[in-house]
Scaffold this motif. Structure first.
Motif, PDB file in Angstrom:
ATOM      1  N   LYS A  22       0.838  -1.209   0.000  1.00 46.44           N
ATOM      2  CA  LYS A  22       0.000   0.000   0.000  1.00 46.44           C
ATOM      3  C   LYS A  22       0.872   1.258   0.000  1.00 46.44           C
ATOM      4  CE  LYS A  22      -1.602   1.706   4.021  1.00 46.44           C
ATOM      5  NZ  LYS A  22      -1.364   3.135   4.235  1.00 46.44           N
ATOM      6  N   ASN A  23       1.897   1.270   0.842  1.00 44.77           N
ATOM      7  CA  ASN A  23       2.701   2.488   0.997  1.00 44.77           C
ATOM      8  C   ASN A  23       3.613   2.765  -0.190  1.00 44.77           C
ATOM      9  OD1 ASN A  23       1.478   3.013   3.385  1.00 44.77           O
ATOM     10  ND2 ASN A  23       3.264   2.571   4.690  1.00 44.77           N
ATOM     11  N   LEU A  26       0.582   4.041  -3.127  1.00 44.48           N
ATOM     12  CA  LEU A  26       0.002   5.395  -3.031  1.00 44.48           C
ATOM     13  C   LEU A  26       0.883   6.457  -3.699  1.00 44.48           C
ATOM     14  CD1 LEU A  26      -1.478   5.129   0.585  1.00 44.48           C
ATOM     15  CD2 LEU A  26      -2.756   5.148  -1.571  1.00 44.48           C
ATOM     16  N   ARG A 128       1.622  14.723  13.340  1.00 47.79           N
ATOM     17  CA  ARG A 128       1.958  14.457  11.942  1.00 47.79           C
ATOM     18  C   ARG A 128       1.869  15.686  11.042  1.00 47.79           C
ATOM     19  NH1 ARG A 128      -0.233   8.655  10.094  1.00 47.79           N
ATOM     20  NH2 ARG A 128       1.636   8.686   8.876  1.00 47.79           N
ATOM     21  N   PRO A 129       2.741  16.658  11.244  1.00 44.48           N
ATOM     22  CA  PRO A 129       2.708  17.859  10.400  1.00 44.48           C
ATOM     23  C   PRO A 129       3.225  17.605   8.979  1.00 44.48           C
ATOM     24  CG  PRO A 129       4.565  17.943  11.926  1.00 44.48           C
ATOM     25  CD  PRO A 129       3.822  16.679  12.222  1.00 44.48           C
ATOM     26  N   ASP A 131       5.232  20.168   7.534  1.00 45.19           N
ATOM     27  CA  ASP A 131       6.165  21.272   7.342  1.00 45.19           C
ATOM     28  C   ASP A 131       7.359  20.904   6.458  1.00 45.19           C
ATOM     29  OD1 ASP A 131       6.674  19.577   9.596  1.00 45.19           O
ATOM     30  OD2 ASP A 131       8.304  20.910  10.200  1.00 45.19           O
ATOM     31  N   LEU A 132       7.834  19.664   6.556  1.00 41.24           N
ATOM     32  CA  LEU A 132       9.023  19.279   5.772  1.00 41.24           C
ATOM     33  C   LEU A 132       8.699  19.229   4.281  1.00 41.24           C
ATOM     34  CD1 LEU A 132      10.337  16.388   8.048  1.00 41.24           C
ATOM     35  CD2 LEU A 132      11.091  18.764   8.013  1.00 41.24           C
ATOM     36  N   HIS A 133       7.487  18.775   3.963  1.00 40.13           N
ATOM     37  CA  HIS A 133       7.057  18.764   2.557  1.00 40.13           C
ATOM     38  C   HIS A 133       7.081  20.204   2.025  1.00 40.13           C
ATOM     39  CE1 HIS A 133       4.745  14.751   2.810  1.00 40.13           C
ATOM     40  NE2 HIS A 133       5.079  15.005   4.060  1.00 40.13           N
ATOM     41  N   ILE A 168      14.801  15.828   9.820  1.00 37.15           N
ATOM     42  CA  ILE A 168      14.522  14.462  10.290  1.00 37.15           C
ATOM     43  C   ILE A 168      14.100  13.632   9.077  1.00 37.15           C
ATOM     44  CG2 ILE A 168      13.819  15.047  12.676  1.00 37.15           C
ATOM     45  CD1 ILE A 168      10.907  14.744  11.749  1.00 37.15           C
ATOM     46  N   SER A 170      11.851  11.742   6.759  1.00 38.20           N
ATOM     47  CA  SER A 170      10.415  11.658   6.494  1.00 38.20           C
ATOM     48  C   SER A 170      10.184  10.926   5.176  1.00 38.20           C
ATOM     49  CB  SER A 170       9.793  13.051   6.429  1.00 38.20           C
ATOM     50  OG  SER A 170       8.537  12.994   5.771  1.00 38.20           O
ATOM     51  N   GLY A 172       7.216  10.519   3.549  1.00 36.44           N
ATOM     52  CA  GLY A 172       6.329  11.282   2.669  1.00 36.44           C
ATOM     53  C   GLY A 172       7.012  12.505   2.073  1.00 36.44           C
ATOM     54  N   ASP A 313       5.427   0.748  11.811  1.00 39.38           N
ATOM     55  CA  ASP A 313       4.182   0.102  11.365  1.00 39.38           C
ATOM     56  C   ASP A 313       4.082  -1.360  11.813  1.00 39.38           C
ATOM     57  OD1 ASP A 313       3.401   2.441  10.208  1.00 39.38           O
ATOM     58  OD2 ASP A 313       3.730   1.821   8.138  1.00 39.38           O
ATOM     59  N   ARG A 339       1.381   6.675  19.630  1.00 39.79           N
ATOM     60  CA  ARG A 339       1.111   5.470  18.841  1.00 39.79           C
ATOM     61  C   ARG A 339       1.027   4.234  19.746  1.00 39.79           C
ATOM     62  NH1 ARG A 339       3.381   3.585  12.899  1.00 39.79           N
ATOM     63  NH2 ARG A 339       1.272   3.381  12.154  1.00 39.79           N
ATOM     64  N   ARG A 379      -2.581  -0.009  11.997  1.00 38.54           N
ATOM     65  CA  ARG A 379      -1.685  -1.065  12.489  1.00 38.54           C
ATOM     66  C   ARG A 379      -2.113  -1.542  13.874  1.00 38.54           C
ATOM     67  NH1 ARG A 379      -0.019  -1.690   7.333  1.00 38.54           N
ATOM     68  NH2 ARG A 379       0.790   0.288   6.559  1.00 38.54           N
TER      69      ARG A 379
HETATM   70  C1  UD1 Z   1       4.856   6.870   6.099  1.00 38.10           C
HETATM   71  C2  UD1 Z   1       3.946   5.661   6.000  1.00 38.10           C
HETATM   72  C3  UD1 Z   1       3.474   5.242   7.389  1.00 38.10           C
HETATM   73  C4  UD1 Z   1       4.679   5.018   8.293  1.00 38.10           C
HETATM   74  C5  UD1 Z   1       5.613   6.222   8.281  1.00 38.10           C
HETATM   75  C6  UD1 Z   1       6.911   5.995   9.044  1.00 38.10           C
HETATM   76  C7  UD1 Z   1       2.898   5.926   3.844  1.00 38.10           C
HETATM   77  C8  UD1 Z   1       1.672   6.215   3.063  1.00 38.10           C
HETATM   78  N1  UD1 Z   1       2.801   6.016   5.168  1.00 38.10           N
HETATM   79  O1  UD1 Z   1       4.077   7.926   6.668  1.00 38.10           O
HETATM   80  O2  UD1 Z   1       2.726   4.030   7.264  1.00 38.10           O
HETATM   81  O3  UD1 Z   1       4.231   4.801   9.619  1.00 38.10           O
HETATM   82  O4  UD1 Z   1       5.974   6.562   6.930  1.00 38.10           O
HETATM   83  O5  UD1 Z   1       7.584   4.897   8.540  1.00 38.10           O
HETATM   84  O6  UD1 Z   1       3.933   5.593   3.282  1.00 38.10           O
HETATM   85  N2  UD1 Z   1       7.115  14.730  10.117  1.00 38.10           N
HETATM   86  C9  UD1 Z   1       7.245  16.073  10.380  1.00 38.10           C
HETATM   87  N3  UD1 Z   1       7.023  16.959   9.360  1.00 38.10           N
HETATM   88  C10 UD1 Z   1       6.688  16.550   8.106  1.00 38.10           C
HETATM   89  C11 UD1 Z   1       6.571  15.183   7.845  1.00 38.10           C
HETATM   90  C12 UD1 Z   1       6.797  14.286   8.875  1.00 38.10           C
HETATM   91  O7  UD1 Z   1       7.551  16.473  11.493  1.00 38.10           O
HETATM   92  O8  UD1 Z   1       6.502  17.395   7.228  1.00 38.10           O
HETATM   93  C13 UD1 Z   1       7.357  13.764  11.198  1.00 38.10           C
HETATM   94  C14 UD1 Z   1       6.143  12.908  11.506  1.00 38.10           C
HETATM   95  O9  UD1 Z   1       5.252  13.558  12.399  1.00 38.10           O
HETATM   96  C15 UD1 Z   1       6.789  11.690  12.123  1.00 38.10           C
HETATM   97  C16 UD1 Z   1       8.096  11.566  11.331  1.00 38.10           C
HETATM   98  O10 UD1 Z   1       8.311  12.828  10.743  1.00 38.10           O
HETATM   99  O11 UD1 Z   1       7.091  11.922  13.471  1.00 38.10           O
HETATM  100  C17 UD1 Z   1       8.079  10.517  10.236  1.00 38.10           C
HETATM  101  O12 UD1 Z   1       6.952  10.699   9.419  1.00 38.10           O
HETATM  102  P1  UD1 Z   1       6.955  10.329   7.869  1.00 38.10           P
HETATM  103  O13 UD1 Z   1       8.138   9.448   7.578  1.00 38.10           O
HETATM  104  O14 UD1 Z   1       6.795  11.557   7.077  1.00 38.10           O
HETATM  105  O15 UD1 Z   1       5.649   9.440   7.759  1.00 38.10           O
HETATM  106  P2  UD1 Z   1       4.587   9.426   6.586  1.00 38.10           P
HETATM  107  O16 UD1 Z   1       5.249   9.644   5.277  1.00 38.10           O
HETATM  108  O17 UD1 Z   1       3.422  10.264   6.950  1.00 38.10           O
END
Ligand code: UD1
Length: 426
Positions: A22-23, A26, A128-129, A131-133, A168, A170, A172, A313, A339, A379
């Motif tokens: 799935k991940n 998407l 789950r912000p 901001d990094l995107h 950090i 991320s 996504g 996960d 979590r 999960r």
């Molecule tokens: C993806 C997975 C999810 C998995 C996660 C971590 C998909 C669709 N989802 O989620 O199943 O649990 O990776 O392996 O692939 N963060 C920020 N700012 C941002 C983005 C993230 O602070 O802009 C933080 C998040 O709050 C979290 C950490 O970074 O604490 C990791 O998140 P991230 O790797 O971005 O997870 P997702 O991509 O949302």
């Protein structure tokens, strides 16, 4: 609302086909927005989250058609064509259902110079912000504004390559930036990029579409932007979370199951861990054979971390397993706050778990007891199913729509290996 009923105690025997991830699926679907040529994705799972993403893409003008594979164990084929993007706005009503819908942002801005995307919803696991995107897309030269719950991003003259260092890791943000950079002018260097296999999969699909990317699988990815991308056909990689979940199902219930259409490298750190607690795992030419005899698993400590570390996960599933282990286990969640929502539900089944901050201490009990429980996130809900497989008596999992977001035909796959599990529609 559907419920899942499980009678615990059955040993598992047979084989389970692992679906496409799935991940990975998407972001691959979002990548279709980058080109006016068709993208065909095979080994596609069919899940509520995939249907949501297809709806979002359709709302932007993408044509999407899904065909199931000839056998239930085969993945489906999804054909996507973004020849005509009719809208660059991803509405709140759709985006709020799933956080991954935010992945349309990078591709839309890169191809169209504009995107208006609602701030996401999704699982209730912490803040789950995004901001990094947004910082990364700004670094690529786009202007970002927040208005009425939407992010409005504009880059009328296109994106420019940049050096982007993520504070950090991320998953996504790495994916969104990788897709945007594929069409930016010049070179983009991603530093401290996520190394999850799903990023590799996306990178390889983008390369098949004509992108110039190097360094996949490392934390430094270099993208040389191109003017346009073409079509491609790509097979989605196997789901490592589903693989790890069913391996843990065998570890908790006991038995002998071959997981087919998957590979050990996807759960590299999980295999030695499961072996250390008393599970035998062998690579076969079709996947992984998992075996545990009647002996209770022994306790082990874990801490979640980005790939190749122990995946967040799989944390809830591992906690269910440790709830029945011999000894005391410490489980640290470093990726997401909040979590541990499965803890009170596991406690209803007799688990002995104490949470302090980001650490759960699990004292294994001889036997869990079946109970009515409630799924709280994707999960977490599957961890209750695993607990139910090992528990004495009947477990009823309510709110299973969370499970349907990410586990394809779960009750069918488990009953196929002898678990007493069925879905009842209310
Ligand atoms: C993806 C997975 C999810 C998995 C996660 C971590 C998909 C669709 N989802 O989620 O199943 O649990 O990776 O392996 O692939 N963060 C920020 N700012 C941002 C983005 C993230 O602070 O802009 C933080 C998040 O709050 C979290 C950490 O970074 O604490 C990791 O998140 P991230 O790797 O971005 O997870 P997702 O991509 O949302």
């Amino acid at each position: 609302m559907d419920r899942i009923h499980i009678k615990g105690g059955a040993r598992l025997k047979g084989e389970i086909a692992i679906s496409g991830a799935k991940n990975a699926a998407l972001p691959l679907m979002a990548a279709s927005l980058l080109s006016d040529k068709p993208l065909a994705l095979t080994n596609m799972p069919w899940l509520a989250d995939i249907a949501f993403m297809a709806d979002i893409l359709r709302s932007l003008g993408v044509e999407a058609s899904y065909a199931r594979g000839p056998r239930l164990s085969d993945g489906g084929r999804l054909e996507l064509s973004a020849a005509n993007i009719a809208s660059t706005t991803a509405d709140y009503d759709i985006v709020r259902k799933m956080r991954a819908s935010f992945l349309v942002l990078g591709p839309l801005v890169a191809r169209m110079g504009h995107a208006k995307v609602s701030l996401p919803g999704g699982c209730a696991i912490g803040a789950r912000p995004v901001d990094l995107h947004l910082k990364a897309i700004e670094a690529l030269g786009a202007a970002v504004e927040l208005a009425e719950g939407y992010v409005v991003v504009t880059a009328p003259d296109g994106l420019r390559g940049a050096r982007i260092e993520f504070p950090i890791v991320s998953v996504g943000a790495t994916e969104n930036t990788l897709m945007a950079a594929a069409l930016a002018d010049g070179e983009t260097v991603l530093i401290n990029a996520a190394r999850e296999p799903e990023i590799d999969d996306l990178g390889h699909c983008l390369i098949a579409m004509g992108a110039k990317i190097s360094g996949l699988g490392t934390s430094r990815i270099v993208v040389e932007g191109v003017k346009s991308l073409g079509g491609a056909e790509h097979s989605v990689l196997p789901d490592r979370i589903e693989t790890g979940t069913y391996a843990m199902a065998v570890a908790i219930a006991g038995g002998e199951v071959e997981l087919v259409n998957t590979r050990g490298s996807l759960i590299g750190t999980v295999i030695p861990l499961l072996e250390s607690i008393g599970t035998e795992i062998t690579e076969t030419n079709r996947g992984l054979a998992i075996h545990r005899n009647g002996v209770r698993p022994v306790a082990a400590d874990i801490s979640t971390s980005p790939f190749p570390g122990f995946p967040t996960d799989l944390q809830a599933q591992f906690m269910a397993l440790m709830a029945t282990a011999d000894g005391v286990s410490h489980i640290k969640e470093t990726i997401f706050e909040n979590r541990f929502m499965h803890v009170p539900e596991l406690a209803r089944m007799g688990a002995d778990i104490k949470v302090e901050g980001d650490m759960a201490t699990v004292t294994g009990v001889d036997r869990l007891k079946g109970a009515p429980v409630m799924a709280t996130d994707l999960r977490a809900s599957v961890s209750l199913v695993l607990a139910g497989l090992a528990a004495e008596g009947e477990t009823v999992v309510n709110r299973v729509y969370h499970l349907d977001r990410g586990f394809e035909r779960l009750e069918e796959k488990l009953s196929g290996v002898g678990a007493e599990i069925e879905r009842q529609s209310a």
